[in-house]
Design an enzyme around this catalytic site. Structure first.
Site, PDB file in Angstrom:
ATOM      1  N   LEU A  70      -6.560  -4.596   7.578  1.00 23.62           N
ATOM      2  CA  LEU A  70      -6.309  -5.750   6.714  1.00 23.62           C
ATOM      3  C   LEU A  70      -6.986  -5.632   5.359  1.00 23.62           C
ATOM      4  CD1 LEU A  70      -6.539  -8.580   9.398  1.00 23.62           C
ATOM      5  CD2 LEU A  70      -4.505  -7.442   8.510  1.00 23.62           C
ATOM      6  N   SER A  71      -7.961  -4.721   5.244  1.00 26.81           N
ATOM      7  CA  SER A  71      -8.623  -4.487   3.957  1.00 26.81           C
ATOM      8  C   SER A  71      -8.996  -5.770   3.211  1.00 26.81           C
ATOM      9  CB  SER A  71      -7.757  -3.581   3.066  1.00 26.81           C
ATOM     10  OG  SER A  71      -7.527  -2.348   3.703  1.00 26.81           O
ATOM     11  N   ARG A 106     -12.347   2.216  -7.983  1.00 26.12           N
ATOM     12  CA  ARG A 106     -11.453   3.334  -8.323  1.00 26.12           C
ATOM     13  C   ARG A 106     -11.813   3.897  -9.703  1.00 26.12           C
ATOM     14  NH1 ARG A 106      -5.515   2.480  -5.708  1.00 26.12           N
ATOM     15  NH2 ARG A 106      -6.284   1.768  -3.691  1.00 26.12           N
ATOM     16  N   LEU A 166      10.158 -20.891  -4.717  1.00 24.92           N
ATOM     17  CA  LEU A 166       9.203 -20.016  -4.030  1.00 24.92           C
ATOM     18  C   LEU A 166       7.783 -20.145  -4.593  1.00 24.92           C
ATOM     19  CD1 LEU A 166       8.636 -17.457  -2.154  1.00 24.92           C
ATOM     20  CD2 LEU A 166       9.084 -16.096  -4.201  1.00 24.92           C
ATOM     21  N   THR A 206     -11.063  -6.890  -4.448  1.00 25.83           N
ATOM     22  CA  THR A 206     -12.414  -6.844  -5.020  1.00 25.83           C
ATOM     23  C   THR A 206     -13.006  -5.432  -4.855  1.00 25.83           C
ATOM     24  OG1 THR A 206     -13.176  -7.782  -2.904  1.00 25.83           O
ATOM     25  CG2 THR A 206     -13.046  -9.296  -4.761  1.00 25.83           C
ATOM     26  N   ASP A 221       0.827  -1.215   0.000  1.00 24.28           N
ATOM     27  CA  ASP A 221       0.000   0.000   0.000  1.00 24.28           C
ATOM     28  C   ASP A 221       0.863   1.267   0.000  1.00 24.28           C
ATOM     29  OD1 ASP A 221      -2.367   1.400  -0.028  1.00 24.28           O
ATOM     30  OD2 ASP A 221      -2.665   1.311   2.146  1.00 24.28           O
ATOM     31  N   HIS A 232       2.177   3.399  -9.236  1.00 26.85           N
ATOM     32  CA  HIS A 232       1.988   1.945  -9.379  1.00 26.85           C
ATOM     33  C   HIS A 232       3.194   1.318 -10.087  1.00 26.85           C
ATOM     34  CE1 HIS A 232      -1.926   2.009  -7.659  1.00 26.85           C
ATOM     35  NE2 HIS A 232      -2.520   2.638  -8.654  1.00 26.85           N
ATOM     36  N   TRP A 253       2.773   7.958  -2.659  1.00 26.62           N
ATOM     37  CA  TRP A 253       4.143   8.130  -3.169  1.00 26.62           C
ATOM     38  C   TRP A 253       4.109   9.032  -4.414  1.00 26.62           C
ATOM     39  CZ3 TRP A 253       6.810   7.439  -7.654  1.00 26.62           C
ATOM     40  CH2 TRP A 253       8.204   7.413  -7.579  1.00 26.62           C
TER      41      TRP A 253
END
Ligand code: IPE
Ligand code: IPE
Ligand code: MG
Length: 238
Positions: free
Chosen positions: A191-192, A67, A127, A62, A16, A33, A21
């Site tokens: 935690l959104s 936006r 990973l 979701t 976030d 982004h 920024w």
């Protein structure tokens, strides 16, 4: 490769602060982004290098559909770009990609890019990289309940056979360990709607750093803090 004590098996990150920024640097939100993707590349690489088992990154919720249309469209394009530019290196490093969220709701090019990446890396053994796209923990739980109900209705499963394991197995993270460390950058402490079930006993960290400024040094600091936490899981240590 590392002398870090008690490495978490599963790290989840809510990336976030891209918008703030951008504002700080008098740039467009999209530049924020884009800068965020640079940070992400380094964190993935380092996680893979030190042997983190699972890394879950929250990329699009979701709720993010609310936006401005132009931002959503640009984010979808950025996702496609990310997979095209990164997939070779990720694959080379044995990274296995899984998408958490409803892929069907993505734009067609984004869906195609993520499905290709998932398929191509499916047999990798390094990973485990989870990218949460069109993800919400509430939708994930609803989906799990519906899957279970369908199985009960078809007779494949009896209601008394439903346990916590049957729920876990129907979440997007099926087969993966619970989240050990959850980091949210930018100073927001919520935690959104991210991995609510999986983070029941996660250690939470909220560094006051905007995501594009989050470096491997900050990440190491977070891992060291995690290493120093006393995890009790409800018990009592002698
Ligand atoms: C997080 O950065 C990235 C996404 C949600 C896609 P934000 O865009 O939420 O950044 P802030 O919160 O506005 O600073
Ligand atoms: C959470 O960040 C989602 C992602 C990082 C992808 P948001 O910026 O969307 O969350 P809120 O709106 O501040 O809760
Ligand atoms: Mg935000």
């Amino acid at each position: 490769m590392t002398n870090l004590p008690k490495l978490p098996a599963h790290v989840a990150i809510i990336m976030d602060g891209n918008g703030r920024w951008a504002r700080q640097h008098a740039l467009s939100v999209m530049r924020g982004h884009r800068q965020g993707v640079e940070a992400l590349r380094e964190i993935i690489r380092y996680s893979s290098d030190i042997g983190i088992q699972v890394l879950s990154l929250y990329a699009f919720s979701t709720e993010n559909w609310s936006r401005p249309e132009a931002e959503v469209a640009a984010l979808m394009r950025l996702i496609v770009e990310f997979f095209h530019s990164e997939i070779d290196e990720l694959h080379q490093n044995q990274v296995r990609i899984r998408i958490l969220g409803d892929v069907d709701g993505l734009t067609q090019p984004a869906r195609q890019a993520v499905l290709q990446a998932t398929e191509r890396t499916a047999q990798n053994t390094g990973l485990q990289l989870n990218i949460a796209l069109n993800y919400g923990a509430h939708s994930e739980m609803l989906r799990a309940v519906r899957l279970l109900l369908a199985e009960v209705q078809s007779g494949a499963l009896r209601p008394d056979q439903v346990d916590l394991g049957s729920i876990s197995q129907r979440l997007y993270t099926a087969g993966q360990p619970q989240v050990d460390l959850l980091i949210r950058t930018s100073g927001e402490q919520r935690l959104s709607n991210f991995l609510l079930f999986q983070s029941a006993y996660a250690e939470l960290l909220f560094p006051d750093i905007l995501w594009p400024d989050f470096t491997v040094a900050h990440y190491k600091e977070a891992l060291a803090t995690y290493g120093g936490r006393d995890r009790r899981f409800g018990g009592r240590k002698a």
